[in-house]
Scaffold this active site. Structure first.
Site, short mmCIF file in Angstrom:
data_model
loop_
_atom_site.label_atom_id
_atom_site.label_comp_id
_atom_site.label_asym_id
_atom_site.label_seq_id
_atom_site.Cartn_x
_atom_site.Cartn_y
_atom_site.Cartn_z
CG HIS A 226 46.34 -22.42 5.42
ND1 HIS A 226 45.71 -21.91 4.35
CD2 HIS A 226 46.90 -23.52 4.91
CE1 HIS A 226 46.09 -22.55 3.15
NE2 HIS A 226 46.58 -23.61 3.54
CG HIS A 265 46.38 -13.60 1.52
ND1 HIS A 265 47.36 -14.02 0.91
CD2 HIS A 265 45.50 -14.75 1.80
CE1 HIS A 265 47.12 -15.32 0.47
NE2 HIS A 265 46.01 -15.74 1.02
CG ASP A 319 39.27 -18.53 5.43
OD1 ASP A 319 38.59 -19.51 4.72
OD2 ASP A 319 40.63 -18.39 5.70
N1 ACO Z 1 43.82 -8.54 12.18
C1 ACO Z 1 44.42 -7.49 12.70
N2 ACO Z 1 45.67 -7.47 12.45
C2 ACO Z 1 46.35 -8.09 11.54
C3 ACO Z 1 45.75 -9.31 10.72
C4 ACO Z 1 44.39 -9.39 11.46
N3 ACO Z 1 43.60 -10.36 10.76
N4 ACO Z 1 46.54 -9.75 9.97
C5 ACO Z 1 47.83 -9.22 9.78
N5 ACO Z 1 47.65 -8.01 11.10
C6 ACO Z 1 48.80 -7.30 11.37
C7 ACO Z 1 49.55 -7.82 12.46
O1 ACO Z 1 49.21 -7.61 13.71
C8 ACO Z 1 51.01 -6.94 12.19
O2 ACO Z 1 50.82 -5.83 12.59
P1 ACO Z 1 51.96 -5.14 13.04
O3 ACO Z 1 52.99 -5.04 11.97
O4 ACO Z 1 51.61 -3.97 13.81
O5 ACO Z 1 52.99 -6.10 14.23
C9 ACO Z 1 50.89 -6.93 10.55
O6 ACO Z 1 49.51 -6.99 10.12
C10 ACO Z 1 51.42 -8.02 9.89
O7 ACO Z 1 50.75 -9.31 10.24
P2 ACO Z 1 51.74 -10.62 10.12
O8 ACO Z 1 50.86 -11.67 10.72
O9 ACO Z 1 52.93 -10.75 10.29
O10 ACO Z 1 51.61 -11.02 8.48
P3 ACO Z 1 51.47 -12.16 7.75
O11 ACO Z 1 51.85 -11.91 6.17
O12 ACO Z 1 52.20 -13.15 8.28
O13 ACO Z 1 49.95 -12.34 7.74
C11 ACO Z 1 48.13 -14.02 7.81
C12 ACO Z 1 49.13 -13.41 6.98
C13 ACO Z 1 48.67 -14.81 8.78
C14 ACO Z 1 47.00 -14.55 7.24
C15 ACO Z 1 47.51 -12.88 9.04
O14 ACO Z 1 46.92 -11.86 8.17
C16 ACO Z 1 46.44 -13.50 9.86
O15 ACO Z 1 46.97 -13.88 10.70
N6 ACO Z 1 45.22 -13.41 9.61
C17 ACO Z 1 44.16 -13.65 10.38
C18 ACO Z 1 43.88 -15.15 10.12
C19 ACO Z 1 43.35 -15.48 8.79
O16 ACO Z 1 42.25 -15.06 8.41
N7 ACO Z 1 43.89 -16.43 8.08
C20 ACO Z 1 43.33 -16.88 6.70
C21 ACO Z 1 44.45 -16.40 5.68
S1 ACO Z 1 43.47 -16.95 3.78
C22 ACO Z 1 43.73 -18.48 3.96
O17 ACO Z 1 44.87 -19.11 4.39
C23 ACO Z 1 42.85 -19.23 3.43
#
Ligand code: ACO
Length: 382
Positions: A226, A265, A319
């Site tokens: 987050h 996201h 971010d």
């Molecule tokens: N880098 C690389 N791959 C990613 C990323 C990333 N930042 N985010 C998602 N993916 C990929 C996952 O590996 C997954 O791949 P797969 O289907 O091959 O297994 C797919 O995309 C789905 O990812 P999830 O984590 O299940 O998606 P979710 O909807 O839960 O993700 C989240 C949202 C948690 C924000 C995720 O994108 C993440 O962890 N990002 C990095 C952390 C980040 O930047 N957080 C800030 C969010 S904005 C905020 O809160 C202010």
């Protein structure tokens, strides 16, 4: 018997659950749209101020000039901390993580509020004002104390962004820096039922108080999935050995299935509109402050991510470019998420106040998958 029944669906991340109605922010994740009370985020970032945006979120309309003046005066009257709170800021171990410091200090504000358990709209709003107004003094002065510097008390003539930077640096900020921070505060002020806002709703839903709700939210925002991602973005930029090393770094992370902070996201599958705005902003601040290398590295990371995972709907989030912006403003990396909290106070309170108008205890269930009728084995036989 399992807690869940056959009429319920499993929704682990609550992605498919609407938990109520809200007039605060509208997000179209497919088109990359964000509005606060119907006003596009871009228009607010260009024309509004953080204080006016808070009024908008709490009252569902823009203030008249007189209302804004009164609201701003009210916030400023709460800027300063009590002697006991200043002593506490001085007493915190210098190595403490600033998000934990903020969380503990917001909880302390409850000690001094005789209306802590009054859940009327006026009393809850007053608590939200106190938190909003005092947070900058806590964050900025903890940073000073840990550097061995004297406390700088807030100046009631300053807006929130200027006040924070004046306390932090012990000198009045330049107009461009104060404006940059003010815009960042507007962009981070609210974002639907994100994890930390949901945490505030869970807490106020039990008829607990606003201080407890915000401390829960601060702990939630801290997580790297987050708000904590902005600090991770900066650490990543520092870890990469220059522009030429970006490609190998990003491809390496992706091949190891490691996430790249600042991308992806839960709601946006198009580019986060806050990131679009911040990108332009980050470039001008980085240029002015001699941090263009960082900006170029960020752009390169974005290009590579776009080519590798853009088609999966993974684009920069708020971010990503806020990290370069904050760094260019000279802010310590571990203050990035506290500054996010300083802004998100607006949204946390907006949703908590809204929820209290039509409250229902939040109490989901889980699918029990453990054993039944298990024997209690005496300790000597285990
Ligand atoms: N880098 C690389 N791959 C990613 C990323 C990333 N930042 N985010 C998602 N993916 C990929 C996952 O590996 C997954 O791949 P797969 O289907 O091959 O297994 C797919 O995309 C789905 O990812 P999830 O984590 O299940 O998606 P979710 O909807 O839960 O993700 C989240 C949202 C948690 C924000 C995720 O994108 C993440 O962890 N990002 C990095 C952390 C980040 O930047 N957080 C800030 C969010 S904005 C905020 O809160 C202010």
């Amino acid at each position: 018997m399992s807690e869940a029944t056959t009429t319920m669906t499993m929704d682990k991340g609550l992605d498919h659950t609407i938990i109520g109605e809200s007039t605060k922010s509208f997000i179209d994740g497919q088109k990359g749209v964000l509005e606060y009370v119907g006003i596009d985020i871009d228009s607010l970032a260009r024309n509004s101020t953080f204080e006016e945006t808070c009024f908008l979120l709490w009252n569902d309309r823009l203030p008249t000039p007189d209302e804004l003046e009164a609201y701003t005066r009210r916030i400023r009257s709460h800027y300063d901390l009590s002697d006991a709170m200043w002593d506490a800021v001085r007493a915190v171990p210098h190595g403490a993580p600033p998000m934990h410091v903020l969380q503990a200090m917001v909880a302390m504000l409850a000690f001094e509020d005789p209306a802590c358990d009054d859940q009327s709209r006026d009393a809850e709003e007053e608590k939200a004002i106190r938190i909003l107004a005092k947070t900058p003094a806590i964050i900025a002065n903890f940073d000073r104390v840990r550097k061995g510097l004297e406390i700088v008390r807030p100046d009631a003539g300053d807006d929130i962004a200027t006040s924070f930077l004046r306390m932090l640096n012990g000198a009045a900020p330049g107009e461009a820096s104060a404006k940059a921070l003010d815009v960042c505060l507007i962009l981070h002020a609210d974002h639907g039922i994100n994890a930390s806002t949901f945490a505030t709703m869970v807490v106020v839903g039990t008829e607990s108080d606003m201080y407890s709700a915000v401390t829960g939210a601060i702990g939630t925002l801290r997580g790297p999935l987050h708000g904590g991602a902005n600090e991770r973005v900066m650490h990543m930029l520092q870890e990469i050995d220059g522009l030429d090393a970006v490609e190998d770094f990003v491809l390496g992370r992706l091949s190891r299935k490691e996430k790249v902070p600042g991308f992806g996201h839960r709601v946006y599958k198009a580019i986060d509109p806050r990131a679009t705005y911040l990108k332009t902003f980050a470039e001008s601040i980085a240029t002015e402050t001699g941090n263009l290398d960082l900006f170029h590295m960020s752009r390169r990371i974005e290009e590579i991510m776009e080519s590798q995972v853009g088609a999966k709907g993974i684009h920069p989030n708020v971010d990503f470019y806020s990290a370069t912006t904050y760094y260019s403003l000279g802010l310590a990396i571990d203050l990035f998420t506290p500054i996010f909290a300083m802004s998100r106070n607006a949204g946390w309170a907006a949703h908590a106040l809204e929820r209290l108008e039509d409250n229902r205890l939040i109490r989901p269930r889980c699918q029990y998958t453990g054993p039944h009728g298990a024997a209690y084995i005496p300790a000597s036989e285990r």
